[in-house]
Design a protein around this motif. Sequence first.
Motif, PDB file in Angstrom:
ATOM      1  N   PHE A  89       0.907  -1.234   0.146  1.00 51.67           N
ATOM      2  CA  PHE A  89       0.005   0.025  -0.038  1.00 51.67           C
ATOM      3  C   PHE A  89       0.747   1.032   0.099  1.00 51.67           C
ATOM      4  O   PHE A  89       0.450   2.399  -0.465  1.00 51.67           O
ATOM      5  N   PHE A  90       1.999   1.119   0.702  1.00 49.11           N
ATOM      6  CA  PHE A  90       2.692   2.429   0.871  1.00 49.11           C
ATOM      7  C   PHE A  90       4.063   2.369  -0.020  1.00 49.11           C
ATOM      8  O   PHE A  90       4.457   3.558  -0.619  1.00 49.11           O
ATOM      9  N   GLY A  91       4.615   1.260  -0.533  1.00 47.47           N
ATOM     10  CA  GLY A  91       5.911   1.325  -1.450  1.00 47.47           C
ATOM     11  C   GLY A  91       7.103   1.818  -0.678  1.00 47.47           C
ATOM     12  O   GLY A  91       7.836   2.168  -1.381  1.00 47.47           O
ATOM     13  N   ASP A  92       7.030   1.769   0.548  1.00 53.57           N
ATOM     14  CA  ASP A  92       8.291   2.237   1.329  1.00 53.57           C
ATOM     15  C   ASP A  92       9.482   1.498   1.035  1.00 53.57           C
ATOM     16  O   ASP A  92       9.387   0.029   0.959  1.00 53.57           O
ATOM     17  N   ALA A  93      10.596   1.845   0.975  1.00 47.94           N
ATOM     18  CA  ALA A  93      11.985   0.872   0.924  1.00 47.94           C
ATOM     19  C   ALA A  93      12.162   0.296   2.338  1.00 47.94           C
ATOM     20  O   ALA A  93      12.035   0.795   3.234  1.00 47.94           O
ATOM     21  N   LEU A  94      12.492  -1.067   2.164  1.00 51.93           N
ATOM     22  CA  LEU A  94      12.390  -1.704   3.265  1.00 51.93           C
ATOM     23  C   LEU A  94      13.714  -2.035   3.472  1.00 51.93           C
ATOM     24  O   LEU A  94      14.666  -2.859   2.581  1.00 51.93           O
ATOM     25  N   THR A  95      14.758  -1.911   4.763  1.00 57.38           N
ATOM     26  CA  THR A  95      16.168  -2.061   4.806  1.00 57.38           C
ATOM     27  C   THR A  95      16.203  -3.640   4.946  1.00 57.38           C
ATOM     28  O   THR A  95      15.307  -4.441   5.153  1.00 57.38           O
ATOM     29  N   ALA A  96      17.466  -3.957   4.887  1.00 59.54           N
ATOM     30  CA  ALA A  96      17.911  -5.541   4.886  1.00 59.54           C
ATOM     31  C   ALA A  96      17.382  -5.696   6.278  1.00 59.54           C
ATOM     32  O   ALA A  96      17.087  -7.215   6.496  1.00 59.54           O
ATOM     33  N   ALA A  97      18.056  -5.306   7.291  1.00 59.16           N
ATOM     34  CA  ALA A  97      17.885  -5.486   8.668  1.00 59.16           C
ATOM     35  C   ALA A  97      16.111  -5.776   8.887  1.00 59.16           C
ATOM     36  O   ALA A  97      15.642  -6.872   9.557  1.00 59.16           O
ATOM     37  N   ASP A  98      15.508  -4.689   8.450  1.00 60.76           N
ATOM     38  CA  ASP A  98      13.939  -5.058   8.486  1.00 60.76           C
ATOM     39  C   ASP A  98      13.239  -6.043   7.925  1.00 60.76           C
ATOM     40  O   ASP A  98      12.364  -6.652   8.193  1.00 60.76           O
ATOM     41  N   ALA A  99      13.894  -6.348   6.537  1.00 64.22           N
ATOM     42  CA  ALA A  99      13.178  -7.389   5.956  1.00 64.22           C
ATOM     43  C   ALA A  99      13.615  -8.839   6.711  1.00 64.22           C
ATOM     44  O   ALA A  99      12.798  -9.584   6.630  1.00 64.22           O
ATOM     45  N   ALA A 100      14.871  -8.785   7.221  1.00 61.77           N
ATOM     46  CA  ALA A 100      15.245  -9.746   8.185  1.00 61.77           C
ATOM     47  C   ALA A 100      14.329  -9.963   9.327  1.00 61.77           C
ATOM     48  O   ALA A 100      13.685 -11.245   9.704  1.00 61.77           O
TER      49      ALA A 100
END
Length: 312
Positions: free
Chosen positions: A215-226
């Motif tokens: 919905f927002f399309g914000d960039a997700l950092t690698a740390a947050d993705a993990a």
Amino acid sequence: MTSSPEKSAAKSADPVDSLVLHATDNHVSWITLNRPEALNAITPDQRERLIQHLSHASCDPGVRAVVITATGRGFCAGADLRGGPPTGGPQAGGPQAGEQVAGEQVAGERVAGEQVAGEQVAGERVAGDVARMIRLGAQRLIGAVLDCEKPVIAAVNGTAAGLGAHLALACDLVLAADSAKFIEVFVRRGLVPDGGGAYLLPRLIGPQRTKELMFFGDALTAADAARLGLVNRVVPADDLEKTARDWAERLATGPTRALALTKQLVNASLDTDRTTAFAAEAAAQEINMTTTDANEGVAAFTERRTPHYRGR
């Protein structure tokens, strides 16, 4: 990311071979996207070559694991169809004239030469063209990763956006450099996610988290993705190739057919009921017990020694 398999890849007269590098090392098939100037946005010809390499990995007994990675600062910025339809023409099995790109954009910069949805490449768009393009294009690529009979590792060296994010997340294991980012970029262009995203992400992180990203399309950092469970491990950028090699070579010494059957069971588990899943599990074990590696594994256990698997 520049790996030694890239350096050893054989030269070819086909220009696509310079854009999708390939080498096999210690039973590991290394597939490397190599358009760093375009953040490795995928053209139709590159897509077809990726599918071809994954298909060959499935049927080649000399390949027992696969790594997908990229050169430069981006893993894959998504689809870039500026090159037109695959050079093989209508018989190549991919989308044809009239293809359009999903307007991928990373860090505010449009990939060079790309075209935004609504801008036609050639001819007049008619009803069914877009659905056909998605079905025969992005979905075929993601399906090739999911259906590959060898374990596939994504070594994400930089930004993975749109189809690029889904290419990484379709892999069985995901390693990411600490500088990598994942972006569900489609909403930024007013588009619906394609390339299997709405299928993959809810199964990985649930519907609410998926909707937040899409919905927002914000960039997700690698740390947050993990943290969300999209990435298995985050490593310093300089350690990414070594970690991918260690993981892939460990998989390549494992019981290859057992891993293939395990992959099939896990991938199918969320799409079926318990009775069907249990039946599939029993059938897979029945098939697996006919393999040389299963016999070796049982024998090694009873003889209290380390098994030596041959991928047979």
